[in-house]
Design an enzyme around this catalytic site. Sequence first.
Site, PDB file in Angstrom:
ATOM      1  N   CYS A  42       0.846  -1.192   0.000  1.00 57.21           N
ATOM      2  CA  CYS A  42       0.000   0.000   0.000  1.00 57.21           C
ATOM      3  C   CYS A  42       0.887   1.250   0.000  1.00 57.21           C
ATOM      4  CB  CYS A  42      -0.906   0.000   1.234  1.00 57.21           C
ATOM      5  SG  CYS A  42      -2.070   1.398   1.266  1.00 57.21           S
ATOM      6  N   ASP A  44       0.397   3.764   1.711  1.00 59.59           N
ATOM      7  CA  ASP A  44       0.337   4.353   3.060  1.00 59.59           C
ATOM      8  C   ASP A  44       1.750   4.647   3.588  1.00 59.59           C
ATOM      9  OD1 ASP A  44       0.176   4.461   6.034  1.00 59.59           O
ATOM     10  OD2 ASP A  44      -1.930   3.995   5.692  1.00 59.59           O
ATOM     11  N   ARG A  46       2.933   4.786   6.369  1.00 58.49           N
ATOM     12  CA  ARG A  46       3.364   4.017   7.549  1.00 58.49           C
ATOM     13  C   ARG A  46       3.843   2.616   7.208  1.00 58.49           C
ATOM     14  NH1 ARG A  46      -2.351   4.913  10.358  1.00 58.49           N
ATOM     15  NH2 ARG A  46      -2.867   4.379   8.194  1.00 58.49           N
ATOM     16  N   HIS A  98      -2.086  -4.084   4.914  1.00 60.66           N
ATOM     17  CA  HIS A  98      -1.867  -3.712   6.313  1.00 60.66           C
ATOM     18  C   HIS A  98      -3.197  -3.480   7.006  1.00 60.66           C
ATOM     19  CE1 HIS A  98      -2.640   0.720   5.954  1.00 60.66           C
ATOM     20  NE2 HIS A  98      -2.404   0.447   4.683  1.00 60.66           N
ATOM     21  N   CYS A 101      -6.010  -0.196   7.005  1.00 64.94           N
ATOM     22  CA  CYS A 101      -5.862   0.441   5.689  1.00 64.94           C
ATOM     23  C   CYS A 101      -7.062   1.343   5.391  1.00 64.94           C
ATOM     24  CB  CYS A 101      -5.725  -0.622   4.602  1.00 64.94           C
ATOM     25  SG  CYS A 101      -5.468   0.086   2.953  1.00 64.94           S
TER      26      CYS A 101
HETATM   27 ZN   LIG Z   1      -3.439   1.164   3.038  1.00 64.82          ZN
END
Ligand SMILES: [Zn+2]
Length: 221
Positions: A42, A44, A46, A98, A101
């Site tokens: 992803c 993302d 993090r 994750h 998400c």
């Molecule tokens: Zn995500």
Amino acid sequence: MSELDDLLRNNRDWADKVCQDDPSFFERLSKQQSPRYLWIGCSDSRVPANQILGLDPGEVFVHRNVANVVVHSDLNCLSAVQFSVDVLKVEHILIVGHYGCGGVHASMTGMRLGLVDNWLRHVGDVCGKHADRLAKVENDALRHARLCELNVIEQVANLCHTTVMQDAWARGQKVAVHGWCYSLSDGRVRELGMDVAGPEQLQPAYERALASMPVAGKRDE
Ligand SMILES: [Zn+2]
């Protein structure tokens, strides 16, 4: 004074430190990369591939998009897969979702975010496909976690169906696809039992991964 000065200073400090530890590091890497892994994860912020795996530059080829989706008509993702499998000869492809998400959550709740809603329709399809299973999960938080896992399992299946993977396996190339889910709350990866090293392994792995998915509570660690 630019707002980016801190980043540029960080970069110089990092490059200096790497050179101190290994003076030929950049010279070596500039000539060639030979990663053993492809990470599809992803976008993302993090969920950074190298840090999570404890790998240096040069050790993992990375493709990221919102909600780690593998779509058969996405030339961007398919090109990353084809190049890393056919040219770099990666041995393992990690599809890493994750928990928590935001993209998966939006697709589950129907929240409107804009253009990205069209991309997340792919996760919505996963949600619809497994509606019966998700309806049995006891609360929204756990349903969100299960959908993050189901999304990874379905994306592994999508990847295994691509011509790139089918052709690689047909010519006897050693390359396996794995489904993982990363926890933002403890930094650890959960294996989902979705590991496929050849076309004949896909259906059994898919059935095993679904059968081992908990309906209540968290996944065992
Ligand atoms: Zn995500």
